[in-house]
Design a protein around this motif. Structure first.
Motif, PDB file in Angstrom:
ATOM      1  N   GLU A 118       0.843  -1.195   0.000  1.00  0.00           N
ATOM      2  CA  GLU A 118       0.000   0.000   0.000  1.00  0.00           C
ATOM      3  C   GLU A 118       0.874   1.239   0.000  1.00  0.00           C
ATOM      4  O   GLU A 118       2.012   1.214   0.459  1.00  0.00           O
ATOM      5  N   GLY A 119       0.284   2.338  -0.505  1.00  0.00           N
ATOM      6  CA  GLY A 119       0.968   3.627  -0.461  1.00  0.00           C
ATOM      7  C   GLY A 119       2.352   3.568  -1.061  1.00  0.00           C
ATOM      8  O   GLY A 119       2.564   3.055  -2.163  1.00  0.00           O
ATOM      9  N   GLU A 120       3.339   4.075  -0.320  1.00  0.00           N
ATOM     10  CA  GLU A 120       4.712   4.110  -0.818  1.00  0.00           C
ATOM     11  C   GLU A 120       5.329   2.721  -0.913  1.00  0.00           C
ATOM     12  O   GLU A 120       6.347   2.538  -1.579  1.00  0.00           O
ATOM     13  N   ALA A 121       4.754   1.734  -0.235  1.00  0.00           N
ATOM     14  CA  ALA A 121       5.295   0.374  -0.270  1.00  0.00           C
ATOM     15  C   ALA A 121       4.686  -0.463  -1.389  1.00  0.00           C
ATOM     16  O   ALA A 121       4.939  -1.668  -1.473  1.00  0.00           O
ATOM     17  N   ALA A 122       3.910   0.151  -2.243  1.00  0.00           N
ATOM     18  CA  ALA A 122       3.247  -0.586  -3.315  1.00  0.00           C
ATOM     19  C   ALA A 122       4.266  -1.156  -4.297  1.00  0.00           C
ATOM     20  O   ALA A 122       5.323  -0.574  -4.544  1.00  0.00           O
ATOM     21  N   ALA A 123       3.932  -2.322  -4.848  1.00  0.00           N
ATOM     22  CA  ALA A 123       4.759  -2.945  -5.876  1.00  0.00           C
ATOM     23  C   ALA A 123       3.833  -3.541  -6.929  1.00  0.00           C
ATOM     24  O   ALA A 123       2.756  -4.053  -6.610  1.00  0.00           O
ATOM     25  N   PHE A 124       4.242  -3.488  -8.175  1.00  0.00           N
ATOM     26  CA  PHE A 124       3.470  -4.028  -9.289  1.00  0.00           C
ATOM     27  C   PHE A 124       4.280  -5.110  -9.990  1.00  0.00           C
ATOM     28  O   PHE A 124       5.481  -4.946 -10.224  1.00  0.00           O
ATOM     29  N   VAL A 125       3.624  -6.208 -10.324  1.00  0.00           N
ATOM     30  CA  VAL A 125       4.230  -7.229 -11.161  1.00  0.00           C
ATOM     31  C   VAL A 125       3.244  -7.563 -12.278  1.00  0.00           C
ATOM     32  O   VAL A 125       2.126  -8.002 -12.013  1.00  0.00           O
ATOM     33  N   LEU A 126       3.658  -7.325 -13.509  1.00  0.00           N
ATOM     34  CA  LEU A 126       2.832  -7.629 -14.665  1.00  0.00           C
ATOM     35  C   LEU A 126       3.544  -8.678 -15.499  1.00  0.00           C
ATOM     36  O   LEU A 126       4.737  -8.539 -15.800  1.00  0.00           O
ATOM     37  N   THR A 127       2.830  -9.736 -15.844  1.00  0.00           N
ATOM     38  CA  THR A 127       3.389 -10.739 -16.740  1.00  0.00           C
ATOM     39  C   THR A 127       2.541 -10.800 -17.999  1.00  0.00           C
ATOM     40  O   THR A 127       1.311 -10.853 -17.928  1.00  0.00           O
ATOM     41  N   ALA A 128       3.200 -10.756 -19.126  1.00  0.00           N
ATOM     42  CA  ALA A 128       2.534 -10.846 -20.427  1.00  0.00           C
ATOM     43  C   ALA A 128       3.014 -12.122 -21.099  1.00  0.00           C
ATOM     44  O   ALA A 128       4.209 -12.269 -21.377  1.00  0.00           O
ATOM     45  N   THR A 129       2.086 -13.035 -21.333  1.00  0.00           N
ATOM     46  CA  THR A 129       2.440 -14.341 -21.893  1.00  0.00           C
ATOM     47  C   THR A 129       1.699 -14.559 -23.201  1.00  0.00           C
ATOM     48  O   THR A 129       0.470 -14.430 -23.267  1.00  0.00           O
ATOM     49  N   GLY A 130       2.448 -14.878 -24.226  1.00  0.00           N
ATOM     50  CA  GLY A 130       1.836 -15.126 -25.524  1.00  0.00           C
ATOM     51  C   GLY A 130       2.877 -15.472 -26.563  1.00  0.00           C
ATOM     52  O   GLY A 130       4.083 -15.293 -26.358  1.00  0.00           O
ATOM     53  N   SER A 131       2.419 -15.977 -27.697  1.00  0.00           N
ATOM     54  CA  SER A 131       3.310 -16.350 -28.787  1.00  0.00           C
ATOM     55  C   SER A 131       4.128 -15.153 -29.258  1.00  0.00           C
ATOM     56  O   SER A 131       3.610 -14.039 -29.396  1.00  0.00           O
ATOM     57  N   HIS A 132       5.421 -15.365 -29.484  1.00  0.00           N
ATOM     58  CA  HIS A 132       6.335 -14.328 -29.971  1.00  0.00           C
ATOM     59  C   HIS A 132       6.449 -13.145 -29.001  1.00  0.00           C
ATOM     60  O   HIS A 132       6.603 -11.998 -29.421  1.00  0.00           O
ATOM     61  N   ALA A 133       6.353 -13.441 -27.705  1.00  0.00           N
ATOM     62  CA  ALA A 133       6.525 -12.368 -26.712  1.00  0.00           C
ATOM     63  C   ALA A 133       7.928 -11.793 -26.817  1.00  0.00           C
ATOM     64  O   ALA A 133       8.901 -12.503 -27.090  1.00  0.00           O
ATOM     65  N   GLY A 144       9.267   0.518  -5.311  1.00  0.00           N
ATOM     66  CA  GLY A 144       9.710   1.813  -4.824  1.00  0.00           C
ATOM     67  C   GLY A 144      11.211   1.955  -4.899  1.00  0.00           C
ATOM     68  O   GLY A 144      11.951   0.987  -4.672  1.00  0.00           O
ATOM     69  N   THR A 145      11.695   3.125  -5.253  1.00  0.00           N
ATOM     70  CA  THR A 145      13.129   3.369  -5.299  1.00  0.00           C
ATOM     71  C   THR A 145      13.669   3.454  -3.877  1.00  0.00           C
ATOM     72  O   THR A 145      12.929   3.734  -2.926  1.00  0.00           O
ATOM     73  N   PRO A 146      14.978   3.227  -3.690  1.00  0.00           N
ATOM     74  CA  PRO A 146      15.562   3.323  -2.356  1.00  0.00           C
ATOM     75  C   PRO A 146      15.299   4.668  -1.692  1.00  0.00           C
ATOM     76  O   PRO A 146      15.036   4.748  -0.491  1.00  0.00           O
ATOM     77  N   ALA A 147      15.317   5.752  -2.477  1.00  0.00           N
ATOM     78  CA  ALA A 147      15.073   7.077  -1.905  1.00  0.00           C
ATOM     79  C   ALA A 147      13.664   7.163  -1.337  1.00  0.00           C
ATOM     80  O   ALA A 147      13.435   7.732  -0.258  1.00  0.00           O
ATOM     81  N   ALA A 148      12.690   6.554  -2.068  1.00  0.00           N
ATOM     82  CA  ALA A 148      11.318   6.573  -1.579  1.00  0.00           C
ATOM     83  C   ALA A 148      11.179   5.786  -0.290  1.00  0.00           C
ATOM     84  O   ALA A 148      10.458   6.155   0.641  1.00  0.00           O
ATOM     85  N   ALA A 149      11.898   4.635  -0.212  1.00  0.00           N
ATOM     86  CA  ALA A 149      11.837   3.826   1.004  1.00  0.00           C
ATOM     87  C   ALA A 149      12.437   4.578   2.177  1.00  0.00           C
ATOM     88  O   ALA A 149      11.919   4.519   3.303  1.00  0.00           O
ATOM     89  N   ASP A 150      13.510   5.307   1.937  1.00  0.00           N
ATOM     90  CA  ASP A 150      14.120   6.091   3.002  1.00  0.00           C
ATOM     91  C   ASP A 150      13.175   7.172   3.504  1.00  0.00           C
ATOM     92  O   ASP A 150      13.048   7.435   4.698  1.00  0.00           O
ATOM     93  N   ASP A 151      12.473   7.820   2.549  1.00  0.00           N
ATOM     94  CA  ASP A 151      11.535   8.883   2.928  1.00  0.00           C
ATOM     95  C   ASP A 151      10.388   8.322   3.742  1.00  0.00           C
ATOM     96  O   ASP A 151       9.915   8.941   4.711  1.00  0.00           O
ATOM     97  N   ALA A 152       9.911   7.098   3.373  1.00  0.00           N
ATOM     98  CA  ALA A 152       8.791   6.492   4.093  1.00  0.00           C
ATOM     99  C   ALA A 152       9.197   6.122   5.516  1.00  0.00           C
ATOM    100  O   ALA A 152       8.381   6.175   6.442  1.00  0.00           O
ATOM    101  N   ALA A 153      10.460   5.719   5.680  1.00  0.00           N
ATOM    102  CA  ALA A 153      10.913   5.307   7.005  1.00  0.00           C
ATOM    103  C   ALA A 153      11.244   6.494   7.919  1.00  0.00           C
ATOM    104  O   ALA A 153      11.258   6.353   9.139  1.00  0.00           O
ATOM    105  N   ALA A 154      11.473   7.652   7.327  1.00  0.00           N
ATOM    106  CA  ALA A 154      11.879   8.821   8.117  1.00  0.00           C
ATOM    107  C   ALA A 154      10.748   9.326   8.997  1.00  0.00           C
ATOM    108  O   ALA A 154       9.607   9.192   8.713  1.00  0.00           O
TER     109      ALA A 154
END
Length: 222
Positions: free
Chosen positions: A142-157, A212-222
């Motif tokens: 959630e929020g700044e800790a969000a992560a997305f994983v998209l997989t696209a599967t098909g012929s000639h990917a 999230g980039t390392p800078a974003a993680a640092d900001d969230a932890a601050a």
């Protein structure tokens, strides 16, 4: 390579070209259907024209609703977008006989730029499987800790040509045109959302990960 920056006028003009390109075909089909209704007396042709108009109108509406979230200022009064709305417009845009979409995400409000990035990554995912297939979208955190994983599967990917350079703001030849504006814009949104996007391919599956980039993680932890 040198990072390319577009001024506001060039960026807006190229994005407008992209949206117009997406809707001109179904709108043109509606016009053709109306012309048939005006000139034809044959009942079968009139039924065909009405069916064409209905399908094309739905397609144009779906593309505009998607563009409103992915490229526009939808929900500009607030800083968040409902992921359920994002899923709805994505299914309307890409759910067809050629491409099957699966979606796993919490029912929650997410920061606007993160949602815009997610939708733009789906667009890139569809170009990774030019002959169609399955796109799986998974959202965790959630929020700044969000992560997305998209997989696209098909012929000639394949990882779409130049997409990584465009997202990094380093297009080949140092020029961004209407064909490359979408991944270039996705890169701008990724940086605004403080997310790092990586591509990988194995067999007929392309995986796109955004974290999230390392800078974003640092900001969230601050």
């Amino acid at each position: 390579m040198t990072t390319v920056s577009l001024d506001a006028l060039d960026l807006s003009a190229l994005l407008c070209s992209r949206v117009c390109h997406d809707v001109i075909s179904p709108v043109g089909a509606i016009v053709n259907g109306l012309e048939v209704l005006e000139d034809e007396d044959d009942a079968g042709m009139r039924d065909f024209a009405l069916d064409l108009i209905r399908k094309s109108a739905r397609q144009a509406s779906a593309r505009l609703q998607f563009a409103r979230l992915a490229f526009g200022a939808a929900g500009s009064a607030g800083a968040s977008i409902d992921l359920a709305d994002a899923e709805s417009v994505t299914r309307g845009m890409f759910g067809d006989e050629k491409t099957k979409l699966t979606w796993s995400a919490p029912r929650a409000l997410f920061p606007k730029n993160k949602v815009k990035l997610l939708l733009n990554l789906v667009v890139i995912g569809t170009t990774a499987i030019p002959r169609g297939g399955v796109i799986d979208v998974a959202v965790t955190g959630e929020g700044e800790a969000a992560a997305f994983v998209l997989t696209a599967t098909g012929s000639h990917a394949r990882i779409p040509p130049h997409v990584e350079a465009l997202m990094a703001g380093e297009p080949s030849g140092g020029i961004v045109d209407a064909h490359g504006i979408q991944p270039f814009y996705a890169g701008l949104v990724a940086r605004a959302a403080a997310m790092d996007v990586r591509f990988a391919i194995e067999g007929d599956t392309v995986t796109i990960r955004a974290t999230g980039t390392p800078a974003a993680a640092d900001d969230a932890a601050a």
